[in-house]
Design an enzyme around this catalytic site. Structure first.
Site, PDB file in Angstrom:
ATOM      1  N   ASP A 153       0.809  -1.123  -0.083  1.00  0.00           N
ATOM      2  CA  ASP A 153      -0.054   0.060   0.075  1.00  0.00           C
ATOM      3  C   ASP A 153       1.082   1.288  -0.013  1.00  0.00           C
ATOM      4  O   ASP A 153       1.970   1.191   0.078  1.00  0.00           O
ATOM      5  CB  ASP A 153      -0.844  -0.237   1.119  1.00  0.00           C
ATOM      6  CG  ASP A 153      -0.325  -0.369   2.635  1.00  0.00           C
ATOM      7  OD1 ASP A 153       1.089  -0.135   2.676  1.00  0.00           O
ATOM      8  OD2 ASP A 153      -1.041  -0.705   3.558  1.00  0.00           O
ATOM      9  N   ASN A 156      -7.563  -2.318  13.993  1.00  0.00           N
ATOM     10  CA  ASN A 156      -8.993  -2.357  13.834  1.00  0.00           C
ATOM     11  C   ASN A 156      -9.057  -3.648  12.820  1.00  0.00           C
ATOM     12  O   ASN A 156     -10.308  -3.771  12.401  1.00  0.00           O
ATOM     13  CB  ASN A 156      -9.527  -1.007  13.174  1.00  0.00           C
ATOM     14  CG  ASN A 156      -8.724  -0.967  11.896  1.00  0.00           C
ATOM     15  OD1 ASN A 156      -7.866  -1.548  11.453  1.00  0.00           O
ATOM     16  ND2 ASN A 156      -9.349   0.179  11.171  1.00  0.00           N
ATOM     17  N   HIS A 158      -7.717  -4.487  10.059  1.00  0.00           N
ATOM     18  CA  HIS A 158      -7.320  -4.166   8.607  1.00  0.00           C
ATOM     19  C   HIS A 158      -5.844  -4.950   8.209  1.00  0.00           C
ATOM     20  O   HIS A 158      -5.065  -5.144   9.309  1.00  0.00           O
ATOM     21  CB  HIS A 158      -7.105  -2.704   8.492  1.00  0.00           C
ATOM     22  CG  HIS A 158      -5.901  -2.014   8.772  1.00  0.00           C
ATOM     23  ND1 HIS A 158      -6.072  -0.622   9.045  1.00  0.00           N
ATOM     24  CD2 HIS A 158      -4.767  -2.447   9.018  1.00  0.00           C
ATOM     25  CE1 HIS A 158      -4.745  -0.121   9.440  1.00  0.00           C
ATOM     26  NE2 HIS A 158      -3.883  -1.142   9.150  1.00  0.00           N
TER      27      HIS A 158
HETATM   28  C1  GLP Z   1      -0.662   0.359   8.591  1.00  0.00           C
HETATM   29  C2  GLP Z   1      -0.069  -0.527   7.271  1.00  0.00           C
HETATM   30  C3  GLP Z   1      -0.454  -2.030   7.503  1.00  0.00           C
HETATM   31  C4  GLP Z   1       0.114  -2.340   8.643  1.00  0.00           C
HETATM   32  C5  GLP Z   1      -0.632  -1.578   9.977  1.00  0.00           C
HETATM   33  C6  GLP Z   1       0.035  -1.897  11.251  1.00  0.00           C
HETATM   34  O1  GLP Z   1      -1.654   0.831   8.661  1.00  0.00           O
HETATM   35  N1  GLP Z   1      -0.962  -0.299   6.034  1.00  0.00           N
HETATM   36  O2  GLP Z   1       0.392  -2.909   6.638  1.00  0.00           O
HETATM   37  O3  GLP Z   1       0.086  -3.892   9.107  1.00  0.00           O
HETATM   38  O4  GLP Z   1      -0.638  -0.329   9.770  1.00  0.00           O
HETATM   39  O5  GLP Z   1       1.319  -1.221  11.738  1.00  0.00           O
HETATM   40  P1  GLP Z   1       2.400  -1.476  12.794  1.00  0.00           P
HETATM   41  O6  GLP Z   1       3.056  -2.728  12.338  1.00  0.00           O
HETATM   42  O7  GLP Z   1       3.108  -0.413  12.759  1.00  0.00           O
HETATM   43  O8  GLP Z   1       1.724  -2.090  14.121  1.00  0.00           O
END
Ligand code: GLP
Length: 257
Positions: free
Chosen positions: A80, A151, A153
């Protein structure tokens, strides 16, 4: 595409501390890269940003430096990107990937793909098509590295994303934007939209390794493993994949030590 094992069954979680998890996943990637390279084939990796995969990248850098792991036959596709940032903007996921991995290994920049979120909405639709076409042309993703948002995602597939969603422009959830406020200096500066591979694009990877670390991921990991499979918690769709490995530290897995 349901897997042979029942998706309603709670998947097993490999409980490893973050350093060990990074070593295990990096070793698996290195073995894949080496065995394919020995056959003259490229390895296609799906990469993620965020705190979660940082240990894996650090370990891959170490394997590159100390054990000669070569990325000459590797192609990467990131999940992304933010809409409205130029690729050279230091806050973009492309810049982040350069700092964490790309600039330190022998990966050909022409084979290191990150969606370009700098266009206008119409050109971004074309960028989505082009990006998916590039993944197809590369032979599909061999292994997708994934984190999970609080959440539920995956990539920027926020709650409400369907099983068959494809790469597209999405509006970021308020909680996602809030968690990025520090990096952007203020909530108002966090982009409102993102460009993301869809759930179906992620599930098309031949193998998926999902990592979750820390107490903050405990509740959502539990839901991803137990809640009914559906758009409310997009990570639940991973339970329909035949080769997904869930890796969490004791805090995220809810184990006391
Ligand atoms: C972001 C990214 C995701 C990632 C998530 C968790 O929004 N787009 O791909 O998995 O956050 O981030 P973190 O690994 O910093 O907890």
């Amino acid at each position: 595409m349901p897997s042979s094992s029942s998706p309603s069954k709670r998947p097993e979680v490999s409980v490893l501390d973050a350093a060990e998890a990074a070593r295990v996943v990096a070793r698996e990637i290195a073995e894949l890269v080496r065995s394919k390279a020995a056959r003259g084939e490229r390895t296609v990796l799906g990469l993620a940003t965020g705190k979660t995969p940082m240990g894996v990248y650090r370990e891959l850098l170490r394997l590159h430096r100390e054990q000669g792991l070569s990325f000459a036959r590797v192609t990467t596709f990131n999940l992304d990107e933010f809409v409205g940032l130029r690729p050279d903007d230091p806050r973009s996921f492309r810049a982040w990937m350069r700092r964490e991995l790309f600039d330190h290994v022998d990966l050909d920049p022409a084979h290191a793909h990150v969606p370009d979120g700098s266009g206008s909405p119409t050109t971004l639709d074309r960028e989505c098509e082009r990006y998916r076409e590039r993944i197809r042309a590369a032979g599909g993703l061999d292994l997708q590295l994934l984190g999970i948002g609080k959440n539920g995602h995956i990539a920027f597939n926020e709650p409400g994303s369907s099983r068959d969603s494809r790469m597209r422009v999405v509006e970021l959830a308020p909680t996602t934007r809030a968690s990025l406020a520090a990096e952007f200096g203020a909530l108002e500066r966090v982009p409102i939209h993102g460009l993301t591979l869809g759930v179906a694009d992620v599930l098309a990877a031949r193998a998926i390794r999902l990592l979750a670390f820390g107490e903050g991921k405990r509740a959502i990991l539990e839901r991803a493993l137990q809640a009914p499979i559906g758009p409310d918690v997009p990570a639940t769709f991973l339970r329909e994949h035949a080769d997904v490995r869930w890796i969490a530290d004791a805090a995220a897995a809810g184990h006391s030590r």
